[in-house]
Design a protein around this motif. Structure first.
Motif, PDB file in Angstrom:
ATOM      1  N   ASN A  30      -5.554  -6.596   4.200  1.00 35.50           N
ATOM      2  CA  ASN A  30      -4.600  -6.899   5.261  1.00 35.50           C
ATOM      3  C   ASN A  30      -3.187  -6.583   4.792  1.00 35.50           C
ATOM      4  OD1 ASN A  30      -3.832  -8.297   7.823  1.00 35.50           O
ATOM      5  ND2 ASN A  30      -2.810  -9.667   6.395  1.00 35.50           N
ATOM      6  N   ARG A  31      -2.372  -6.141   5.739  1.00 36.92           N
ATOM      7  CA  ARG A  31      -0.935  -6.007   5.510  1.00 36.92           C
ATOM      8  C   ARG A  31      -0.222  -6.083   6.848  1.00 36.92           C
ATOM      9  NH1 ARG A  31       2.298  -2.265   1.308  1.00 36.92           N
ATOM     10  NH2 ARG A  31       4.377  -2.955   1.840  1.00 36.92           N
ATOM     11  N   ASN A  32       0.456  -7.192   7.049  1.00 37.14           N
ATOM     12  CA  ASN A  32       1.286  -7.420   8.237  1.00 37.14           C
ATOM     13  C   ASN A  32       0.548  -7.195   9.562  1.00 37.14           C
ATOM     14  OD1 ASN A  32       3.735  -8.208   6.940  1.00 37.14           O
ATOM     15  ND2 ASN A  32       4.182  -6.074   6.497  1.00 37.14           N
ATOM     16  N   ARG A  33      -0.741  -7.460   9.605  1.00 38.43           N
ATOM     17  CA  ARG A  33      -1.465  -7.344  10.877  1.00 38.43           C
ATOM     18  C   ARG A  33      -1.058  -8.493  11.784  1.00 38.43           C
ATOM     19  NH1 ARG A  33      -5.704  -3.642  11.551  1.00 38.43           N
ATOM     20  NH2 ARG A  33      -5.327  -4.322  13.673  1.00 38.43           N
ATOM     21  N   ASP A  60      -4.298  -9.915   1.046  1.00 45.65           N
ATOM     22  CA  ASP A  60      -3.067  -9.450   1.664  1.00 45.65           C
ATOM     23  C   ASP A  60      -2.269  -8.683   0.621  1.00 45.65           C
ATOM     24  OD1 ASP A  60      -1.191  -9.971   4.191  1.00 45.65           O
ATOM     25  OD2 ASP A  60      -0.017  -9.891   2.351  1.00 45.65           O
ATOM     26  N   TYR A  61      -2.063  -7.411   0.881  1.00 43.88           N
ATOM     27  CA  TYR A  61      -1.404  -6.532  -0.088  1.00 43.88           C
ATOM     28  C   TYR A  61      -0.005  -6.179   0.405  1.00 43.88           C
ATOM     29  CZ  TYR A  61      -0.998  -2.983  -3.711  1.00 43.88           C
ATOM     30  OH  TYR A  61      -0.599  -2.258  -4.813  1.00 43.88           O
ATOM     31  N   LEU A  71       4.205   0.886  -1.528  1.00 44.81           N
ATOM     32  CA  LEU A  71       3.376   1.520  -0.515  1.00 44.81           C
ATOM     33  C   LEU A  71       2.085   0.737  -0.323  1.00 44.81           C
ATOM     34  CD1 LEU A  71       3.776   5.272  -1.505  1.00 44.81           C
ATOM     35  CD2 LEU A  71       4.860   4.075   0.406  1.00 44.81           C
ATOM     36  N   TRP A  72       1.531   0.779   0.878  1.00 44.32           N
ATOM     37  CA  TRP A  72       0.238   0.172   1.204  1.00 44.32           C
ATOM     38  C   TRP A  72      -0.842   0.933   0.471  1.00 44.32           C
ATOM     39  CZ3 TRP A  72      -2.985  -3.357   2.514  1.00 44.32           C
ATOM     40  CH2 TRP A  72      -4.153  -3.103   3.216  1.00 44.32           C
ATOM     41  N   GLN A  73      -1.616   0.235  -0.341  1.00 47.17           N
ATOM     42  CA  GLN A  73      -2.712   0.851  -1.080  1.00 47.17           C
ATOM     43  C   GLN A  73      -3.982   0.059  -0.809  1.00 47.17           C
ATOM     44  OE1 GLN A  73      -1.995   1.778  -5.180  1.00 47.17           O
ATOM     45  NE2 GLN A  73       0.114   2.353  -4.802  1.00 47.17           N
ATOM     46  N   THR A 129      -7.073   0.876  -1.105  1.00 45.10           N
ATOM     47  CA  THR A 129      -8.092   0.965  -2.159  1.00 45.10           C
ATOM     48  C   THR A 129      -7.757   0.061  -3.335  1.00 45.10           C
ATOM     49  OG1 THR A 129      -6.991   2.932  -3.061  1.00 45.10           O
ATOM     50  CG2 THR A 129      -8.840   3.299  -1.579  1.00 45.10           C
ATOM     51  N   ARG A 130      -6.475  -0.077  -3.656  1.00 47.92           N
ATOM     52  CA  ARG A 130      -6.067  -0.992  -4.740  1.00 47.92           C
ATOM     53  C   ARG A 130      -6.404  -2.426  -4.354  1.00 47.92           C
ATOM     54  NH1 ARG A 130      -5.144  -3.283  -9.125  1.00 47.92           N
ATOM     55  NH2 ARG A 130      -3.105  -4.020  -9.730  1.00 47.92           N
ATOM     56  N   ALA A 131      -6.159  -2.790  -3.106  1.00 44.20           N
ATOM     57  CA  ALA A 131      -6.477  -4.140  -2.631  1.00 44.20           C
ATOM     58  C   ALA A 131      -7.983  -4.400  -2.732  1.00 44.20           C
ATOM     59  CB  ALA A 131      -5.994  -4.322  -1.201  1.00 44.20           C
ATOM     60  N   ILE A 132      -8.768  -3.443  -2.305  1.00 40.92           N
ATOM     61  CA  ILE A 132     -10.227  -3.578  -2.368  1.00 40.92           C
ATOM     62  C   ILE A 132     -10.688  -3.721  -3.814  1.00 40.92           C
ATOM     63  CG2 ILE A 132     -12.406  -2.364  -1.959  1.00 40.92           C
ATOM     64  CD1 ILE A 132     -10.975  -1.128   0.546  1.00 40.92           C
ATOM     65  N   ASN A 133     -10.130  -2.906  -4.708  1.00 40.92           N
ATOM     66  CA  ASN A 133     -10.534  -2.954  -6.115  1.00 40.92           C
ATOM     67  C   ASN A 133     -10.188  -4.276  -6.783  1.00 40.92           C
ATOM     68  OD1 ASN A 133     -11.870  -0.510  -6.311  1.00 40.92           O
ATOM     69  ND2 ASN A 133      -9.979   0.610  -6.723  1.00 40.92           N
ATOM     70  N   ILE A 134      -9.122  -4.922  -6.358  1.00 40.95           N
ATOM     71  CA  ILE A 134      -8.776  -6.232  -6.912  1.00 40.95           C
ATOM     72  C   ILE A 134      -9.917  -7.210  -6.651  1.00 40.95           C
ATOM     73  CG2 ILE A 134      -7.255  -8.230  -6.622  1.00 40.95           C
ATOM     74  CD1 ILE A 134      -4.964  -6.159  -6.177  1.00 40.95           C
ATOM     75  N   VAL A 135     -10.433  -7.210  -5.435  1.00 46.83           N
ATOM     76  CA  VAL A 135     -11.547  -8.108  -5.096  1.00 46.83           C
ATOM     77  C   VAL A 135     -12.828  -7.640  -5.779  1.00 46.83           C
ATOM     78  CG1 VAL A 135     -12.893  -9.136  -3.231  1.00 46.83           C
ATOM     79  CG2 VAL A 135     -10.453  -8.689  -2.900  1.00 46.83           C
TER      80      VAL A 135
END
Length: 94
Positions: A8-11, A37-38, A69-71, A73-79
Protein backbone atom coordinates in the motif's frame (compact mmCIF):
# COMPACT_ATOMS: atom_id res chain seq x y z
CA UNK A 1 -0.73 -22.01 5.85
CA UNK A 2 -0.71 -18.90 3.68
CA UNK A 3 0.65 -15.39 4.11
CA UNK A 4 -1.27 -12.82 2.08
CA UNK A 5 0.52 -9.49 1.61
CA UNK A 6 -1.10 -6.29 0.39
CA UNK A 7 1.35 -3.50 -0.48
CA UNK A 8 0.00 0.00 0.00
CA UNK A 9 0.97 3.61 -0.58
CA UNK A 10 -1.46 6.45 -0.01
CA UNK A 11 -4.47 4.47 -1.26
CA UNK A 12 -7.87 5.94 -0.49
CA UNK A 13 -8.80 4.81 3.02
CA UNK A 14 -12.32 3.92 1.86
CA UNK A 15 -10.72 1.45 -0.57
CA UNK A 16 -8.52 0.07 2.21
CA UNK A 17 -11.55 -0.37 4.45
CA UNK A 18 -13.53 -2.19 1.75
CA UNK A 19 -10.59 -4.48 0.92
CA UNK A 20 -9.75 -5.42 4.49
CA UNK A 21 -13.41 -5.65 5.42
CA UNK A 22 -13.94 -8.28 2.74
CA UNK A 23 -10.82 -10.30 3.61
CA UNK A 24 -10.79 -10.11 7.43
CA UNK A 25 -13.85 -12.35 7.97
CA UNK A 26 -12.01 -15.09 6.07
CA UNK A 27 -8.92 -15.01 8.28
CA UNK A 28 -8.20 -18.00 10.46
CA UNK A 29 -5.19 -19.86 11.77
CA UNK A 30 -4.33 -20.91 8.21
CA UNK A 31 -4.31 -17.41 6.68
CA UNK A 32 -2.12 -14.51 7.78
CA UNK A 33 -2.78 -11.05 6.32
CA UNK A 34 -0.05 -8.40 6.24
CA UNK A 35 -0.56 -4.86 4.97
CA UNK A 36 2.75 -3.17 4.25
CA UNK A 37 2.69 0.56 3.78
CA UNK A 38 5.72 1.72 1.82
CA UNK A 39 6.28 5.44 2.17
CA UNK A 40 2.83 6.92 2.56
CA UNK A 41 2.62 10.33 4.20
CA UNK A 42 3.13 10.10 7.97
CA UNK A 43 -0.34 11.48 8.68
CA UNK A 44 -1.83 8.89 6.32
CA UNK A 45 0.09 6.10 8.07
CA UNK A 46 -1.42 7.12 11.40
CA UNK A 47 -4.91 7.08 9.85
CA UNK A 48 -4.16 3.64 8.38
CA UNK A 49 -3.12 2.30 11.79
CA UNK A 50 -6.30 3.69 13.35
CA UNK A 51 -8.44 2.13 10.62
CA UNK A 52 -6.75 -1.27 10.99
CA UNK A 53 -7.41 -1.38 14.73
CA UNK A 54 -10.84 -2.80 13.94
CA UNK A 55 -9.10 -5.92 12.58
CA UNK A 56 -6.55 -6.98 15.24
CA UNK A 57 -5.66 -10.07 13.23
CA UNK A 58 -4.31 -7.89 10.37
CA UNK A 59 -0.62 -7.11 10.73
CA UNK A 60 0.46 -3.66 9.55
CA UNK A 61 4.07 -2.85 8.70
CA UNK A 62 5.01 0.78 8.15
CA UNK A 63 8.07 1.65 6.11
CA UNK A 64 9.29 5.17 6.76
CA UNK A 65 10.42 5.71 3.19
CA UNK A 66 8.69 9.03 2.57
CA UNK A 67 10.27 10.95 -0.27
CA UNK A 68 11.55 7.80 -1.97
CA UNK A 69 10.15 6.23 -5.09
CA UNK A 70 7.37 3.64 -4.73
CA UNK A 71 8.97 0.20 -4.84
CA UNK A 72 6.24 -2.40 -4.67
CA UNK A 73 8.69 -5.28 -5.06
CA UNK A 74 10.80 -3.98 -2.15
CA UNK A 75 7.66 -3.84 0.01
CA UNK A 76 6.73 -7.40 -0.95
CA UNK A 77 10.26 -8.65 -0.25
CA UNK A 78 10.21 -7.16 3.24
CA UNK A 79 7.24 -9.37 4.10
CA UNK A 80 8.62 -12.35 2.17
CA UNK A 81 11.83 -12.24 4.20
CA UNK A 82 9.76 -12.47 7.41
CA UNK A 83 7.38 -15.11 6.08
CA UNK A 84 7.06 -18.29 8.11
CA UNK A 85 4.37 -20.00 6.08
CA UNK A 86 4.98 -22.39 3.20
CA UNK A 87 2.76 -20.35 0.84
CA UNK A 88 2.86 -16.66 -0.02
CA UNK A 89 0.43 -14.59 -2.07
CA UNK A 90 0.35 -10.94 -3.15
CA UNK A 91 -2.90 -9.00 -3.64
CA UNK A 92 -3.71 -5.44 -4.59
CA UNK A 93 -5.50 -2.99 -2.36
CA UNK A 94 -8.67 -2.90 -4.45
Amino acid sequence: MLTLVIPNRNRDLATVERTLGSIAPQLDAQLRLVVIDYGSDKAYQQQLLSLCEQWPEVEVILCMTQGQLWQKTRAINIVLNRCQTPFFMVADMD
